[in-house]
Write a protein that holds these residues in place. Structure first.
Motif, PDB file in Angstrom:
ATOM      1  N   ARG A 186      31.949 -46.404 -37.968  1.00 55.10           N
ATOM      2  CA  ARG A 186      31.490 -46.738 -36.617  1.00 55.10           C
ATOM      3  C   ARG A 186      31.417 -45.474 -35.776  1.00 55.10           C
ATOM      4  N   PRO A 187      30.423 -45.363 -34.908  1.00 53.33           N
ATOM      5  CA  PRO A 187      30.298 -44.132 -34.112  1.00 53.33           C
ATOM      6  C   PRO A 187      31.340 -44.062 -33.009  1.00 53.33           C
ATOM      7  N   ASP A 188      31.739 -42.857 -32.667  1.00 52.07           N
ATOM      8  CA  ASP A 188      32.468 -42.649 -31.421  1.00 52.07           C
ATOM      9  C   ASP A 188      31.505 -42.945 -30.270  1.00 52.07           C
ATOM     10  N   ILE A 189      32.034 -43.515 -29.199  1.00 48.53           N
ATOM     11  CA  ILE A 189      31.231 -43.841 -28.016  1.00 48.53           C
ATOM     12  C   ILE A 189      31.676 -42.932 -26.883  1.00 48.53           C
ATOM     13  N   ILE A 190      30.773 -42.105 -26.393  1.00 42.30           N
ATOM     14  CA  ILE A 190      31.055 -41.172 -25.309  1.00 42.30           C
ATOM     15  C   ILE A 190      30.266 -41.635 -24.083  1.00 42.30           C
ATOM     16  N   PHE A 191      30.972 -42.052 -23.047  1.00 46.10           N
ATOM     17  CA  PHE A 191      30.336 -42.632 -21.859  1.00 46.10           C
ATOM     18  C   PHE A 191      30.567 -41.688 -20.680  1.00 46.10           C
ATOM     19  N   LEU A 192      29.482 -41.082 -20.213  1.00 46.12           N
ATOM     20  CA  LEU A 192      29.520 -40.144 -19.099  1.00 46.12           C
ATOM     21  C   LEU A 192      28.890 -40.815 -17.882  1.00 46.12           C
ATOM     22  N   MET A 193      29.571 -40.734 -16.734  1.00 48.03           N
ATOM     23  CA  MET A 193      29.088 -41.466 -15.563  1.00 48.03           C
ATOM     24  C   MET A 193      29.290 -40.657 -14.288  1.00 48.03           C
ATOM     25  N   THR A 194      28.337 -40.795 -13.379  1.00 46.27           N
ATOM     26  CA  THR A 194      28.437 -40.200 -12.052  1.00 46.27           C
ATOM     27  C   THR A 194      28.377 -41.304 -11.006  1.00 46.27           C
ATOM     28  N   ASP A 195      28.509 -40.895  -9.756  1.00 45.87           N
ATOM     29  CA  ASP A 195      28.488 -41.855  -8.652  1.00 45.87           C
ATOM     30  C   ASP A 195      27.395 -41.458  -7.670  1.00 45.87           C
ATOM     31  N   GLN A 196      26.452 -42.346  -7.463  1.00 43.08           N
ATOM     32  CA  GLN A 196      25.428 -42.174  -6.434  1.00 43.08           C
ATOM     33  C   GLN A 196      24.431 -41.064  -6.797  1.00 43.08           C
ATOM     34  N   GLN A 197      24.122 -40.931  -8.072  1.00 43.23           N
ATOM     35  CA  GLN A 197      23.130 -39.949  -8.504  1.00 43.23           C
ATOM     36  C   GLN A 197      21.764 -40.609  -8.601  1.00 43.23           C
ATOM     37  N   ARG A 198      20.810 -40.050  -7.886  1.00 43.53           N
ATOM     38  CA  ARG A 198      19.445 -40.568  -7.925  1.00 43.53           C
ATOM     39  C   ARG A 198      18.875 -40.467  -9.341  1.00 43.53           C
ATOM     40  N   TRP A 199      17.955 -41.373  -9.639  1.00 42.59           N
ATOM     41  CA  TRP A 199      17.330 -41.369 -10.962  1.00 42.59           C
ATOM     42  C   TRP A 199      16.581 -40.068 -11.216  1.00 42.59           C
ATOM     43  N   ASP A 200      16.045 -39.453 -10.134  1.00 40.04           N
ATOM     44  CA  ASP A 200      15.222 -38.258 -10.304  1.00 40.04           C
ATOM     45  C   ASP A 200      15.999 -36.960 -10.106  1.00 40.04           C
ATOM     46  N   ALA A 201      17.332 -37.034  -9.980  1.00 37.87           N
ATOM     47  CA  ALA A 201      18.145 -35.829  -9.808  1.00 37.87           C
ATOM     48  C   ALA A 201      18.545 -35.273 -11.174  1.00 37.87           C
ATOM     49  N   LEU A 202      17.540 -35.055 -12.006  1.00 35.38           N
ATOM     50  CA  LEU A 202      17.691 -34.478 -13.345  1.00 35.38           C
ATOM     51  C   LEU A 202      16.553 -33.487 -13.551  1.00 35.38           C
ATOM     52  N   GLY A 203      16.830 -32.447 -14.310  1.00 31.67           N
ATOM     53  CA  GLY A 203      15.799 -31.447 -14.538  1.00 31.67           C
ATOM     54  C   GLY A 203      14.567 -31.983 -15.224  1.00 31.67           C
ATOM     55  N   VAL A 204      14.717 -33.025 -16.063  1.00 32.00           N
ATOM     56  CA  VAL A 204      13.547 -33.569 -16.755  1.00 32.00           C
ATOM     57  C   VAL A 204      12.583 -34.247 -15.787  1.00 32.00           C
ATOM     58  N   HIS A 205      13.061 -34.667 -14.629  1.00 30.56           N
ATOM     59  CA  HIS A 205      12.200 -35.302 -13.632  1.00 30.56           C
ATOM     60  C   HIS A 205      11.771 -34.329 -12.538  1.00 30.56           C
ATOM     61  N   ASN A 206      12.613 -33.359 -12.256  1.00 31.14           N
ATOM     62  CA  ASN A 206      12.373 -32.456 -11.142  1.00 31.14           C
ATOM     63  C   ASN A 206      12.772 -31.047 -11.585  1.00 31.14           C
ATOM     64  N   ARG A 207      11.795 -30.175 -11.722  1.00 28.10           N
ATOM     65  CA  ARG A 207      12.068 -28.836 -12.256  1.00 28.10           C
ATOM     66  C   ARG A 207      13.027 -28.051 -11.373  1.00 28.10           C
ATOM     67  N   LEU A 208      13.194 -28.466 -10.100  1.00 26.41           N
ATOM     68  CA  LEU A 208      14.088 -27.742  -9.205  1.00 26.41           C
ATOM     69  C   LEU A 208      15.555 -28.070  -9.463  1.00 26.41           C
ATOM     70  N   VAL A 209      15.833 -29.210 -10.094  1.00 24.06           N
ATOM     71  CA  VAL A 209      17.215 -29.635 -10.301  1.00 24.06           C
ATOM     72  C   VAL A 209      17.735 -29.031 -11.607  1.00 24.06           C
ATOM     73  N   LYS A 210      18.906 -28.401 -11.516  1.00 19.59           N
ATOM     74  CA  LYS A 210      19.456 -27.678 -12.662  1.00 19.59           C
ATOM     75  C   LYS A 210      20.530 -28.536 -13.350  1.00 19.59           C
ATOM     76  N   THR A 211      20.129 -29.232 -14.414  1.00 24.06           N
ATOM     77  CA  THR A 211      21.059 -30.051 -15.202  1.00 24.06           C
ATOM     78  C   THR A 211      20.810 -29.795 -16.692  1.00 24.06           C
ATOM     79  N   PRO A 212      21.084 -28.587 -17.168  1.00 18.82           N
ATOM     80  CA  PRO A 212      20.693 -28.237 -18.548  1.00 18.82           C
ATOM     81  C   PRO A 212      21.403 -29.050 -19.620  1.00 18.82           C
TER      82      PRO A 212
END
Length: 506
Positions: A6-32
């Motif tokens: 069975r796989p290990d399950i790694i669950f990463l979570m933030t609070d109040q992060q917009r859907w577009d606050a990721l580099g893949v959506h917005n080149r200005l946001v730095k989330t490598p």
């Protein structure tokens, strides 16, 4: 299926992060680090939460049920104790399935009749007492690092409840080490545990790491502010109407002294700022996203060293979005517009089939889908009231549903093209509504609810909303009958008997 495969399950979570606050959506946001997870996983760009506020959203996610099923409909209402909770929460189900369960950071169970247990976590560290005490949790920043906690409270003095007063959103560069921030403290405790002996077990791992940011206040460290150029940050767009426009935000503010007064303070503050000052608030929000991204990267590196990513499903999500000054300087959440209800949602890791890695899935995914997705990967069944469906299977629903009950009820049905918002105004009879064409109007500025050309679309969406609410109410009759039946009566009566010409609107 055996524990060994069975796989290990790694669950990463933030609070109040917009859907577009990721580099893949917005080149200005730095989330490598998160961007790399997305590149090797599945991105769900249309994902939504089920309630745009912390406590009901997290109860919904952790139980796989809607707020009107589990009875947790607002931040302020009392929440169930251990014996009354609607279903086994995710960590409890994982522990019962034979996983070693370790939870670091925010769950935010709310005010319960008695102090809750760790609800399935074998190892539990909650950062600060103001997010809730759990019997059996180890470590509190107030107790283990009182000087660091005092320094953080001094830095944020005047930020107000939830650090969401205007000064909290305007923010400032942090004047204290990041380890004295609640998230920095949690990250250190998590990394220490990942280096320890508990991982020397044959059990698969459920590792939950949940941060408080990028929720206000906006007080990132200088090194993360320095990733951004203030001259590249866009100023806010303002719509061709003001706060007097009739919509569910105005009804919300008219019926909540706290929310209405705070909205007014946000507007007054932002209208007094220069464009450059407004852009700094956005910059600091994105800088907080970059800080958390770096903390996730450190945890993933440590997990890799311990051999816990060789066979793993990695989940990344946030509990709801953030308006960030849109719609005439609205901040926080507490509404059903996309910036509030859409959330980042990613599945990654070696447990993802090779043909699905690096793909985008535009289905109407939802946070209630995380529970059945993890259950499928971990090999255990889900409870009968579960509202979601595994994201590892073909899409099953035509739209996504969200609800809000603080202070006035409102419900959303969102499809690939349209969004319907039905809401109750205590000052008007029947349900009211809004309708948006998300393809032509992604900012949701132009309400088509009373447009004669869209009455058929409105009727179809209302019928889908009613059918969805009826089905979920029936799936959990104890809680659902109390929460959804009056809703169904109001919306059905409006859809069936009140025509457009009879509806008063502005």
């Amino acid at each position: 299926m055996t524990a060994d495969d069975r796989p290990d399950i790694i669950f990463l979570m933030t609070d109040q992060q917009r859907w577009d606050a990721l580099g893949v959506h917005n080149r200005l946001v730095k989330t490598p680090h998160l961007d790399r997870l997305i590149e090797s996983g599945i991105l769900f760009p249309q994902a939504t939460c089920q309630a745009p506020m912390c406590v009901p959203s997290r109860h919904s996610l952790m139980t796989g049920t809607y707020p009107s099923q589990n009875g947790v409909r607002s931040n302020e209402a009392a929440t169930p104790g251990d014996d009354a909770i609607v279903a086994p929460v995710l960590a409890e189900a994982m522990r019962d399935a034979g996983y070693l369960t370790a939870g670091f950071g925010k769950t935010h169970w709310g005010r319960t009749p008695e102090i809750p247990s760790t609800r399935g976590f074998d190892v539990r560290v909650v950062g600060t007492r103001d997010l809730g005490i759990e019997v059996g949790a180890v470590g509190w920043q107030e107790e283990e690092d009182p000087d660091g906690r005092a320094a953080y409270l001094e830095m944020t003095r005047g930020y107000g409840p939830g650090e969401e007063e205007p000064v909290g959103y305007i923010g400032a560069t942090s004047t204290i080490p990041t380890r004295n921030h609640p998230d920095g403290w949690i990250a250190e405790r998590a990394l220490e545990w990942l280096d320890g002996p508990d991982l020397e077990t044959d059990k698969p791992l459920f590792f939950y790491l949940s941060f408080v940011k990028p929720h206000a206040g906006h007080n990132p460290a200088a090194e993360f502010e320095a990733l951004y150029d203030i001259d590249e940050i866009p100023d806010l767009e303002t719509p061709p109407w003001d706060e007097s426009r009739y919509d569910h935000i105005r009804v919300r503010d008219d019926n909540s002294h706290f929310l209405g007064a705070r909205s007014e303070r946000w507007r007054d503050a932002w209208r007094g700022l220069t464009p450059r000052e407004r852009r700094y608030a956005t910059l600091r929000y994105w800088a907080n996203c970059s800080w958390l991204d770096s903390l996730f990267g450190r945890a993933l590196d440590r997990l890799a060293v311990r051999g816990r990513l060789a066979n793993a499903l990695i989940v990344f999500a946030s509990d709801h979005g953030e308006m960030l000054g849109e719609r005439n300087f609205q901040f926080s959440k507490y509404c059903l517009y996309d910036s509030s209800v859409r959330v980042p949602l990613v599945l990654s890791g070696t447990a993802i089939a090779s043909g699905l890695r690096g793909t985008v899935d535009d289905r109407p995914a939802a946070l209630v889908d995380i529970y059945p997705t993890i259950a499928q990967a971990a090999g255990f069944g889900i409870h009968a009231s579960a509202a979601g469906a595994s994201l590892l299977e073909p899409a099953r629903r035509a739209g996504s549903f969200a609800e809000m009950h603080e202070p006035a009820p409102a419900w959303m049905w969102r499809t690939a093209r349209y969004k319907l918002i039905a809401f109750v105004d205590p000052e008007r009879s029947g349900a009211q509504g809004e309708l948006y064409d998300l393809q032509a109007d992604p900012r949701e500025w132009h309400d088509l609810y009373h447009d004669p050309a869209h009455l058929a679309v409105r009727a179809d969406l209302m019928a889908e909303l009613i059918a969805h609410m009826a089905a979920t109410s029936a799936a959990s009759p104890t809680h659902g009958a109390l929460g959804a039946a009056p809703v169904l009566e109001a919306v059905h009566a409006f859809a069936g008997h009140q025509n457009d010409s009879e509806t008063s609107h502005e």
